[in-house]
Write a protein that holds these residues in place. Structure first.
Motif, short mmCIF file in Angstrom:
data_model
loop_
_atom_site.label_atom_id
_atom_site.label_comp_id
_atom_site.label_asym_id
_atom_site.label_seq_id
_atom_site.Cartn_x
_atom_site.Cartn_y
_atom_site.Cartn_z
N PHE A 173 -4.89 20.87 44.74
CA PHE A 173 -4.31 21.50 43.55
C PHE A 173 -5.32 22.46 42.93
O PHE A 173 -4.98 23.58 42.53
CB PHE A 173 -3.93 20.43 42.53
CG PHE A 173 -2.54 19.87 42.68
CD1 PHE A 173 -1.83 20.01 43.86
CD2 PHE A 173 -1.95 19.18 41.64
CE1 PHE A 173 -0.55 19.48 44.00
CE2 PHE A 173 -0.67 18.65 41.75
CZ PHE A 173 0.03 18.80 42.93
N LEU A 174 -6.57 22.00 42.82
CA LEU A 174 -7.60 22.85 42.24
C LEU A 174 -7.85 24.08 43.10
O LEU A 174 -7.94 25.21 42.59
CB LEU A 174 -8.90 22.05 42.09
CG LEU A 174 -10.11 22.80 41.52
CD1 LEU A 174 -9.81 23.33 40.12
CD2 LEU A 174 -11.33 21.89 41.51
N ASP A 175 -7.91 23.88 44.41
CA ASP A 175 -8.23 24.99 45.31
C ASP A 175 -7.09 25.99 45.43
O ASP A 175 -7.31 27.14 45.81
CB ASP A 175 -8.62 24.47 46.69
CG ASP A 175 -9.27 25.54 47.54
OD1 ASP A 175 -10.41 25.92 47.25
OD2 ASP A 175 -8.61 26.04 48.49
N TYR A 176 -5.86 25.58 45.08
CA TYR A 176 -4.75 26.53 45.14
C TYR A 176 -5.06 27.77 44.31
O TYR A 176 -4.61 28.88 44.63
CB TYR A 176 -3.44 25.90 44.69
CG TYR A 176 -2.23 26.70 45.12
CD1 TYR A 176 -1.53 26.35 46.26
CD2 TYR A 176 -1.82 27.83 44.42
CE1 TYR A 176 -0.44 27.10 46.69
CE2 TYR A 176 -0.74 28.58 44.83
CZ TYR A 176 -0.05 28.22 45.97
OH TYR A 176 1.01 28.98 46.39
N GLY A 177 -5.85 27.60 43.26
CA GLY A 177 -6.21 28.73 42.42
C GLY A 177 -6.97 29.82 43.15
O GLY A 177 -6.99 30.97 42.70
N ALA A 236 -8.74 27.01 35.36
CA ALA A 236 -9.63 27.65 34.39
C ALA A 236 -10.69 26.69 33.86
O ALA A 236 -11.80 27.12 33.52
CB ALA A 236 -8.81 28.22 33.23
N ASN A 237 -10.34 25.40 33.81
CA ASN A 237 -11.25 24.41 33.22
C ASN A 237 -11.08 23.08 33.96
O ASN A 237 -10.33 22.21 33.52
CB ASN A 237 -10.92 24.23 31.73
CG ASN A 237 -11.96 23.38 31.01
OD1 ASN A 237 -13.07 23.17 31.51
ND2 ASN A 237 -11.60 22.90 29.83
N PRO A 238 -11.76 22.93 35.11
CA PRO A 238 -11.52 21.76 35.98
C PRO A 238 -12.21 20.49 35.49
O PRO A 238 -13.07 19.90 36.17
CB PRO A 238 -12.07 22.22 37.33
CG PRO A 238 -13.14 23.21 36.98
CD PRO A 238 -12.66 23.91 35.75
N THR A 239 -11.79 20.02 34.33
CA THR A 239 -12.33 18.78 33.78
C THR A 239 -11.53 17.59 34.30
O THR A 239 -10.41 17.72 34.82
CB THR A 239 -12.23 18.80 32.25
OG1 THR A 239 -10.85 18.86 31.87
CG2 THR A 239 -12.98 19.99 31.67
N SER A 240 -12.10 16.41 34.14
CA SER A 240 -11.39 15.19 34.53
C SER A 240 -10.09 15.05 33.74
O SER A 240 -9.06 14.63 34.29
CB SER A 240 -12.27 13.96 34.30
OG SER A 240 -13.41 14.00 35.12
N GLU A 241 -10.14 15.41 32.46
CA GLU A 241 -8.94 15.31 31.63
C GLU A 241 -7.82 16.19 32.16
O GLU A 241 -6.67 15.75 32.29
CB GLU A 241 -9.28 15.71 30.20
CG GLU A 241 -8.09 15.61 29.25
CD GLU A 241 -8.44 16.02 27.84
OE1 GLU A 241 -7.56 15.92 26.95
OE2 GLU A 241 -9.59 16.46 27.61
N ASN A 242 -8.15 17.44 32.51
CA ASN A 242 -7.12 18.35 33.02
C ASN A 242 -6.64 17.93 34.40
O ASN A 242 -5.47 18.11 34.75
CB ASN A 242 -7.65 19.78 33.05
CG ASN A 242 -7.79 20.37 31.66
OD1 ASN A 242 -7.10 19.96 30.72
ND2 ASN A 242 -8.68 21.34 31.50
N GLY A 243 -7.55 17.37 35.21
CA GLY A 243 -7.15 16.88 36.52
C GLY A 243 -6.26 15.66 36.42
O GLY A 243 -5.24 15.55 37.11
#
Length: 312
Positions: A229-233, A169-176
């Motif tokens: 991980f991001l693309d799994y969405g 929902a929010n692909p920021t560096s912090e969340n990554g």
């Protein structure tokens, strides 16, 4: 000191013991698909029914090393590595589109290159979205599914997935960065041991986590894994499409599921029966990598399933 070396010129061919040429032994091969070298294991007689084994995270076709020779007694087996996994090419993140769509496209290209137009799919973990995308592209080619802890229903995305959903929902560096501990060796070990009964832990090879971590620790690979991980969405919005295809094409399915899996919990196993008429489900007392503890059972079920439900 007595020398035991023998010049090769002095050895007659009749004295040499030939290598084991059994078709049940895996051949470790490479197929170039769209400029990417796809490493794969192959065993069995190509004249027999083909089973394609699609691996999960963070491993490779290595996870099938003990299953392949058993299946190859009766079937033709192919087990490819995705780019960035196992022995396949791992181009830099800046130079390659690491996505489930790309993986499925390459797997389709791999099967085309191998001349395969009819095959059953063994889907585990990441292998599920890769395989269901392959199925969506050519549904009439898929003769059946073996589904082992691989998801196509939102019921199967429980608390483990909450930090990933935040990242989607929010692909920021912090969340990554919050997900990067997943790539450490302790977590890799946990994936292999969590949910496995204490008395069965000695069946889980310590080599598994070492092998997977070696791939993870290659330069740049953790960034690749974070991108995946991001693309799994992108898979989740396709669940309804895949379920519709299940209902329309009705491929027979064998579901074998480790009930101790925290990543793909058992709630993801039962919904397949809503959409597939020919389905057999076995719940196993183990964790995520069920083949480590239940190889013999799963192999026997696959052999019977292919013989009874797939081969016409």
């Amino acid at each position: 000191m007595l020398s035991t070396s023998i010049p090769t010129t002095a050895i007659a061919d009749s004295q040499l013991i030939a290598p084991d040429e059994s078709l049940t032994r895996s051949r470790h091969r490479v197929e170039n698909v769209d400029g990417i070298n796809i490493a794969y294991r192959e065993a069995g007689d190509p004249a027999n029914e083909t089973i394609v084994l699609l691996h999960g995270f963070p491993t490779s076709s290595h996870m099938f090393r003990d299953l392949i020779p058993v299946l190859a007694e009766d079937y033709h087996v192919l087990a490819p590595d995705y780019p960035g996994y196992g022995r396949s090419d791992a181009p830099a993140l800046a130079d390659f589109d690491y996505s489930f769509a790309t993986f499925a496209e390459l797997m389709n290209g791999f099967l085309e290159a191998k001349g395969e137009d009819r095959y059953a799919l063994y889907l585990m973990d990441y292998g599920a979205p890769v395989g269901f995308r392959v199925f969506a592209e050519n549904p009439d080619r898929v003769t059946g599914f073996v589904i082992q802890n691989g998801n196509a229903y939102e019921e199967g995305l429980r608390e483990f997935w909450d930090p990933l959903k935040t990242y989607w929902a929010n692909p920021t560096s912090e969340n990554g960065n919050a997900l990067r501990p997943t790539f450490e060796y302790e977590v890799t070990q946990w994936q292999y041991s969590h949910g496995v009964p204490e008395h069965s832990l000695e069946l889980v090879s310590p080599d598994d986590a070492i092998h997977a971590q070696f791939g993870m620790d290659r330069p740049g690979n953790r960034d690749i894994q974070l991108q995946m991980f991001l693309d799994y969405g992108t898979n989740v919005p396709l669940y309804a499409d895949w379920q519709k295809l299940f209902r329309e094409h009705q491929p027979p399915a064998l579901v074998v599921w480790g009930v101790g899996d925290h990543i793909f919990p058992v709630e993801g196993a039962s919904p397949y029966a809503r959409d597939l008429d020919t389905i057999e489900t076995h719940l196993l007392d183990t964790g995520h990598f069920a083949l480590e503890t239940h190889r013999d059972f799963i192999a026997a079920e696959i052999i019977d399933f292919i013989a009874s439900e797939v081969i016409e």
